[in-house]
Design an enzyme around this catalytic site. Structure first.
Site, mmCIF file in Angstrom:
data_model
loop_
_atom_site.group_PDB
_atom_site.id
_atom_site.type_symbol
_atom_site.label_atom_id
_atom_site.label_comp_id
_atom_site.label_asym_id
_atom_site.label_seq_id
_atom_site.Cartn_x
_atom_site.Cartn_y
_atom_site.Cartn_z
ATOM 1 N N ASP A 189 0.875 -1.177 0.000
ATOM 2 C CA ASP A 189 0.000 0.000 0.000
ATOM 3 C C ASP A 189 0.912 1.227 0.000
ATOM 4 O O ASP A 189 2.127 1.111 0.172
ATOM 5 C CB ASP A 189 -0.911 -0.018 1.246
ATOM 6 C CG ASP A 189 -1.880 1.168 1.296
ATOM 7 O OD1 ASP A 189 -2.274 1.675 0.232
ATOM 8 O OD2 ASP A 189 -2.228 1.603 2.411
ATOM 9 N N SER A 190 0.309 2.401 -0.118
ATOM 10 C CA SER A 190 1.091 3.634 -0.008
ATOM 11 C C SER A 190 1.672 3.796 1.393
ATOM 12 O O SER A 190 2.688 4.457 1.566
ATOM 13 C CB SER A 190 0.190 4.830 -0.327
ATOM 14 O OG SER A 190 -0.924 4.837 0.554
ATOM 15 N N TYR B 129 -1.200 8.289 -2.067
ATOM 16 C CA TYR B 129 -1.385 8.135 -3.516
ATOM 17 C C TYR B 129 -2.627 8.899 -3.998
ATOM 18 O O TYR B 129 -2.741 9.235 -5.169
ATOM 19 C CB TYR B 129 -1.604 6.657 -3.872
ATOM 20 C CG TYR B 129 -0.374 5.765 -3.871
ATOM 21 C CD1 TYR B 129 0.918 6.269 -3.764
ATOM 22 C CD2 TYR B 129 -0.526 4.384 -4.002
ATOM 23 C CE1 TYR B 129 2.025 5.417 -3.774
ATOM 24 C CE2 TYR B 129 0.567 3.533 -4.027
ATOM 25 C CZ TYR B 129 1.842 4.051 -3.914
ATOM 26 O OH TYR B 129 2.916 3.204 -3.944
ATOM 27 N N GLY B 130 -3.556 9.116 -3.073
ATOM 28 C CA GLY B 130 -4.900 9.567 -3.462
ATOM 29 C C GLY B 130 -4.971 10.926 -4.128
ATOM 30 O O GLY B 130 -5.966 11.262 -4.756
ATOM 31 N N CYS C 283 -4.653 -1.602 -1.665
ATOM 32 C CA CYS C 283 -4.909 -0.169 -1.818
ATOM 33 C C CYS C 283 -5.939 0.006 -2.927
ATOM 34 O O CYS C 283 -5.709 -0.436 -4.057
ATOM 35 C CB CYS C 283 -3.597 0.516 -2.196
ATOM 36 S SG CYS C 283 -3.764 2.257 -2.619
ATOM 37 N N ASN C 284 -7.062 0.611 -2.589
ATOM 38 C CA ASN C 284 -8.103 0.835 -3.596
ATOM 39 C C ASN C 284 -7.601 1.752 -4.707
ATOM 40 O O ASN C 284 -7.900 1.548 -5.888
ATOM 41 C CB ASN C 284 -9.327 1.478 -2.949
ATOM 42 C CG ASN C 284 -10.012 0.560 -1.961
ATOM 43 O OD1 ASN C 284 -10.967 -0.113 -2.297
ATOM 44 N ND2 ASN C 284 -9.529 0.519 -0.723
ATOM 45 N N THR C 285 -6.837 2.785 -4.319
ATOM 46 C CA THR C 285 -6.380 3.778 -5.294
ATOM 47 C C THR C 285 -5.443 3.130 -6.314
ATOM 48 O O THR C 285 -5.568 3.343 -7.524
ATOM 49 C CB THR C 285 -5.661 4.926 -4.550
ATOM 50 O OG1 THR C 285 -6.529 5.406 -3.517
ATOM 51 C CG2 THR C 285 -5.295 6.050 -5.479
ATOM 52 N N GLU D 5 -1.902 8.140 8.908
ATOM 53 C CA GLU D 5 -0.449 7.968 8.993
ATOM 54 C C GLU D 5 0.135 8.627 10.260
ATOM 55 O O GLU D 5 1.203 8.252 10.711
ATOM 56 C CB GLU D 5 0.241 8.559 7.757
ATOM 57 C CG GLU D 5 -0.101 7.856 6.457
ATOM 58 C CD GLU D 5 0.527 6.479 6.317
ATOM 59 O OE1 GLU D 5 1.702 6.312 6.681
ATOM 60 O OE2 GLU D 5 -0.175 5.558 5.839
ATOM 61 N N CYS E 100 -11.236 2.947 1.035
ATOM 62 C CA CYS E 100 -9.786 3.166 1.121
ATOM 63 C C CYS E 100 -9.333 2.339 2.310
ATOM 64 O O CYS E 100 -9.971 2.380 3.376
ATOM 65 C CB CYS E 100 -9.491 4.644 1.353
ATOM 66 S SG CYS E 100 -7.784 4.999 1.839
ATOM 67 N N THR E 101 -8.263 1.579 2.131
ATOM 68 C CA THR E 101 -7.872 0.649 3.203
ATOM 69 C C THR E 101 -7.459 1.379 4.485
ATOM 70 O O THR E 101 -7.568 0.825 5.576
ATOM 71 C CB THR E 101 -6.748 -0.292 2.731
ATOM 72 O OG1 THR E 101 -5.672 0.480 2.172
ATOM 73 C CG2 THR E 101 -7.256 -1.248 1.671
ATOM 74 N N HIS E 102 -7.005 2.617 4.353
ATOM 75 C CA HIS E 102 -6.668 3.386 5.563
ATOM 76 C C HIS E 102 -7.891 3.606 6.461
ATOM 77 O O HIS E 102 -7.766 3.747 7.674
ATOM 78 C CB HIS E 102 -6.126 4.770 5.187
ATOM 79 C CG HIS E 102 -4.681 4.795 4.792
ATOM 80 N ND1 HIS E 102 -4.231 4.352 3.580
ATOM 81 C CD2 HIS E 102 -3.580 5.234 5.459
ATOM 82 C CE1 HIS E 102 -2.914 4.518 3.505
ATOM 83 N NE2 HIS E 102 -2.499 5.048 4.640
#
Ligand code: DGL
Length: 259
Positions: free
Chosen positions: A6-7, A38-39, A69-71, A148, A180-182
């Site tokens: 992921d990012s 990334y978004g 990561c969806n993005t 983050e 979004c996985t976050h």
């Protein structure tokens, strides 16, 4: 070995589900922390990162790669499959289908990064699986970056969450997709608003079951290698901070990588 990336920290929500489903598999988690988020990036930039990380994970010996990561999935999974035709690739897409199927109100919302929100892939998912349902797509710029910090529960962010969630509930939404996985790590801030009016929809467990179906559990040591493109020590520290103690106990190596 299974590679998951992921990012940043968001894909850890998917990794935790995979680790539960495949307790003996050896795993690598790569966080592209030098380039998070990334978004808000251009599609060409995200595609370059995804291809570089995919090649790196394949060279590390990963014979299945999860784009957690969806993005990145939305933007570049097709390019990654063409780039690594021998390697099975599993992606993460917003749970529009289960949300639409479960919605009694026939009204759902998708929370996502700006890139995912405007993507053709999400529009196609909605056309295919939610044509009979009203879908509100809600871009949430800054939310992934906020995760983050590892300290998402601030008064200002509570206000931000309320400003996005309360209007959805007032308009009758009964399923809210975490696109979004976050955002899985923001569930504790979103859930108090729901009060039985709506459910959150997260696809991490479904992705883990898909990984198990594709590959079966292996009889390896159940080790986890953590890799980050900057500050790998922050990635290691994030596991206990996010309550992922089982994952933390599997960590064998922590490395900085240049991809
Ligand atoms: N976690 C990612 C997703 O699922 C990306 C967040 C970001 O880097 O903007 O979309």
């Amino acid at each position: 070995m299974i590679g998951v990336f992921d990012s940043g920290l968001g894909g850890l929500s998917v990794l935790a589900a995979i680790a539960r489903e495949l307790p003996r598999a050896n795993l690598i988690y790569l966080a592209d922390t030098a380039h998070v988020p990334y978004g808000d990036k251009q599609d060409s930039f995200i595609t370059g990162r995804v291809l570089g990380i995919g090649s790196h994970l394949a060279a590390e010996g990963c014979n299945l790669i999860v784009v957690a990561c969806n993005t990145a999935t939305t933007t570049a999974i097709q390019a990654l499959r063409e780039h690594l035709p021998e390697t099975p690739i599993v992606g993460v897409e917003p749970g529009v289908k289960p949300a639409a199927q479960g919605s009694m109100a026939r009204h759902i919302a998708v929370l996502a990064t700006a890139t995912t929100a405007r993507s053709r892939r999400l529009a196609h998912l909605i056309e295919t699986h939610a044509a009979h349902v009203r879908v509100d797509v809600v871009p949430c710029p800054g939310w992934a970056t906020h995760v983050e910090t590892l300290q998402p529960d601030t008064p200002a962010f509570r206000t931000e969450v309320a400003s996005k969630i309360e209007p959805l509930l007032a308009s009758g939404v009964d399923r809210i997709v975490l696109g979004c996985t976050h955002y899985a790590f923001l569930a504790p801030l979103i859930e108090p608003h729901l009060q039985g009016r709506a459910q959150l929809v997260d696809v991490a467990d479904a992705v883990a079951r898909q990984v198990l179906r594709q590959r079966g559990d292996s009889y390896a040591e159940g080790k986890l290698g953590l890799q980050a493109t900057s500050h790998p020590e922050r990635l290691a520290a994030a596991l206990p901070a996010l309550g992922l103690h089982k994952l933390a106990s599997r960590v064998a190596t922590v490395e900085q990588v240049s991809v």
